[in-house]
Motif scaffolding. Structure first.
Motif, PDB file in Angstrom:
ATOM      1  N   ASN A  89       5.773 -15.443 -30.144  1.00 42.75           N
ATOM      2  CA  ASN A  89       6.401 -16.055 -30.781  1.00 42.75           C
ATOM      3  C   ASN A  89       7.515 -17.219 -30.893  1.00 42.75           C
ATOM      4  O   ASN A  89       8.248 -17.383 -31.598  1.00 42.75           O
ATOM      5  CB  ASN A  89       6.257 -14.794 -32.301  1.00 42.75           C
ATOM      6  N   ASP A  90       7.823 -16.487 -29.664  1.00 47.93           N
ATOM      7  CA  ASP A  90       9.505 -16.993 -29.539  1.00 47.93           C
ATOM      8  C   ASP A  90       8.746 -19.007 -29.681  1.00 47.93           C
ATOM      9  O   ASP A  90      10.173 -19.109 -29.659  1.00 47.93           O
ATOM     10  CB  ASP A  90       8.832 -17.307 -27.593  1.00 47.93           C
ATOM     11  N   PHE A  91       8.367 -19.632 -28.810  1.00 47.24           N
ATOM     12  CA  PHE A  91       7.835 -21.290 -29.418  1.00 47.24           C
ATOM     13  C   PHE A  91       7.221 -21.048 -30.085  1.00 47.24           C
ATOM     14  O   PHE A  91       6.334 -22.683 -30.299  1.00 47.24           O
ATOM     15  CB  PHE A  91       8.304 -21.335 -28.527  1.00 47.24           C
ATOM     16  N   THR A  92       6.202 -20.466 -31.398  1.00 49.26           N
ATOM     17  CA  THR A  92       4.523 -20.593 -32.008  1.00 49.26           C
ATOM     18  C   THR A  92       4.757 -20.158 -33.243  1.00 49.26           C
ATOM     19  O   THR A  92       5.130 -18.814 -33.158  1.00 49.26           O
ATOM     20  CB  THR A  92       4.147 -19.325 -30.964  1.00 49.26           C
ATOM     21  N   THR A  93       3.744 -21.293 -33.770  1.00 47.52           N
ATOM     22  CA  THR A  93       3.764 -20.780 -35.344  1.00 47.52           C
ATOM     23  C   THR A  93       2.394 -20.029 -35.751  1.00 47.52           C
ATOM     24  O   THR A  93       2.493 -19.060 -36.604  1.00 47.52           O
ATOM     25  CB  THR A  93       4.609 -22.032 -36.299  1.00 47.52           C
ATOM     26  N   ARG A  94       2.259 -21.097 -35.143  1.00 47.32           N
ATOM     27  CA  ARG A  94       0.099 -20.601 -34.870  1.00 47.32           C
ATOM     28  C   ARG A  94      -0.672 -20.945 -34.068  1.00 47.32           C
ATOM     29  O   ARG A  94      -0.242 -22.132 -33.478  1.00 47.32           O
ATOM     30  CB  ARG A  94       0.119 -20.722 -36.442  1.00 47.32           C
ATOM     31  N   LEU A  95      -1.342 -20.339 -33.011  1.00 42.61           N
ATOM     32  CA  LEU A  95      -2.839 -20.775 -32.834  1.00 42.61           C
ATOM     33  C   LEU A  95      -4.178 -21.635 -33.742  1.00 42.61           C
ATOM     34  O   LEU A  95      -4.093 -21.008 -34.381  1.00 42.61           O
ATOM     35  CB  LEU A  95      -3.563 -19.661 -31.613  1.00 42.61           C
ATOM     36  N   HIS A  96      -4.372 -22.095 -33.630  1.00 42.43           N
ATOM     37  CA  HIS A  96      -5.879 -23.761 -34.258  1.00 42.43           C
ATOM     38  C   HIS A  96      -6.724 -22.432 -32.995  1.00 42.43           C
ATOM     39  O   HIS A  96      -6.617 -23.518 -31.699  1.00 42.43           O
ATOM     40  CB  HIS A  96      -5.634 -24.907 -34.261  1.00 42.43           C
ATOM     41  N   VAL A  97      -7.956 -22.411 -33.428  1.00 41.40           N
ATOM     42  CA  VAL A  97      -8.781 -21.862 -32.776  1.00 41.40           C
ATOM     43  C   VAL A  97     -10.271 -22.603 -33.396  1.00 41.40           C
ATOM     44  O   VAL A  97     -10.558 -22.938 -34.758  1.00 41.40           O
ATOM     45  CB  VAL A  97      -9.404 -20.176 -32.538  1.00 41.40           C
ATOM     46  N   SER A  98     -10.656 -23.202 -32.546  1.00 39.84           N
ATOM     47  CA  SER A  98     -12.114 -23.790 -32.384  1.00 39.84           C
ATOM     48  C   SER A  98     -13.444 -23.573 -32.394  1.00 39.84           C
ATOM     49  O   SER A  98     -13.188 -22.310 -31.265  1.00 39.84           O
ATOM     50  CB  SER A  98     -12.171 -25.026 -31.962  1.00 39.84           C
ATOM     51  N   PRO A  99     -14.080 -23.040 -32.630  1.00 44.99           N
ATOM     52  CA  PRO A  99     -15.334 -22.983 -32.506  1.00 44.99           C
ATOM     53  C   PRO A  99     -16.209 -22.661 -31.446  1.00 44.99           C
ATOM     54  O   PRO A  99     -16.261 -24.109 -30.640  1.00 44.99           O
ATOM     55  CB  PRO A  99     -17.128 -22.726 -33.366  1.00 44.99           C
TER      56      PRO A  99
END
Length: 286
Positions: A89-99
């Motif tokens: 989470n150091d520079f990450t708000t979220r991960l967007h995952v595709s199917p």
């Protein structure tokens, strides 16, 4: 070169009762029988669409990145080797995952097991939505990862420079977050601005020796850096960060497997950030 090059652009609007707005989450699938290069941009990105949850201010930033295609697979088929990805989470708000990239008539429900720094062994099973709106948030977790046999799940990182309050963001960026199967070995070159740039990289156990890792031909052990252990998928990994100074080309060399990113703060102002993936070995069907 020397051939006709076509350019096409599109944007998304939500039309509700005759009132059009671009404040909408959506997913898009592109199928083509010719070579294309895609670029995605969001000129006014914020941490969230809800102003009261942005912290002190919902600072907007221009975000652009190149989406990476996923390899097509047969319906109801499984990977021989799992797709496994991780981030802190150091520079990450979220991960967007595709199917996974399956046919339109496939009724398979793709699933992944999501882990974090607290639950890093058993994990939690989660369905990956066909709409592409599946996200893994890191605002309340120090690290996150997922593993799946359902197929390659192209993942993009929405990054932010978070203030000391843990909520307010000063600049955003987005880039592809590779699977551990796409990590690299050897020498990788990267470009930075003169100041305020950070080299962030993840390495396996073999690639975690600071005496062996070279930054611009200097042993990492001779430089000031941060190193944190990560335990996911029954393996040990390490997360590194160090400041890189000097406008121009730099390099990292590692005998183990690793993946690296560049994050530059305050690029065109206090609320503008740039971040990108340096290199990766694109996924091949297994």
């Amino acid at each position: 070169m020397g051939q006709v090059q076509n350019y096409m652009s599109t944007h998304f609007e939500n039309d509700r009762d005759g009132i059009k707005t671009t404040n909408i989450n959506c997913s898009m699938t592109i199928t083509t029988n010719s070579s294309v290069m895609l670029s995605f941009e969001a000129p006014a990105s914020t941490t969230t669409n809800l102003p009261k949850t942005c912290g002190a201010s919902c600072n907007k930033d221009y975000v652009t990145f190149m989406p990476i295609p996923s390899q097509p697979i047969m319906c109801n088929s499984a990977l021989k080797t799992p797709d496994q990805r991780m981030i802190t989470n150091d520079f990450t708000t979220r991960l967007h995952v595709s199917p996974p990239n399956v046919g339109f008539n496939c009724n398979e429900v793709p699933k992944m097991t999501v882990y974090n720094d607290i639950n890093n062994a058993q994990g939690t099973e989660q369905i990956v939505a066909d709409s592409g709106l599946t996200a893994i948030w890191l605002m309340n977790n120090k690290a996150a990862a997922f593993s799946t046999f359902s197929g390659q799940m192209t993942t993009n990182r929405f990054g932010s420079i978070i203030d000391t309050d843990g909520i307010t963001a000063h600049g955003h960026f987005m880039h592809y977050a590779p699977s551990t199967q796409e990590w690299v070995t050897g020498k990788t070159q990267f470009f930075t601005l003169a100041n305020n740039c950070i080299l962030e990289f993840y390495a396996d156990l073999q690639g975690s020796d600071a005496n062996v890792i070279k930054i611009d031909s200097h042993p990492l052990s001779s430089l000031k850096f941060d190193k944190k252990p990560l335990s996911f998928f029954g393996n040990k990994y390490f997360h590194f960060q160090l400041n890189i100074k000097g406008y121009g080309l730099h390099s990292i060399k590692n005998k183990g497997k690793f993946i690296s990113y560049i994050i530059c703060k305050s690029v065109n102002g206090p609320n503008n950030t740039a971040g990108y993936l340096t290199s990766f070995n694109q996924w091949k069907n297994n």
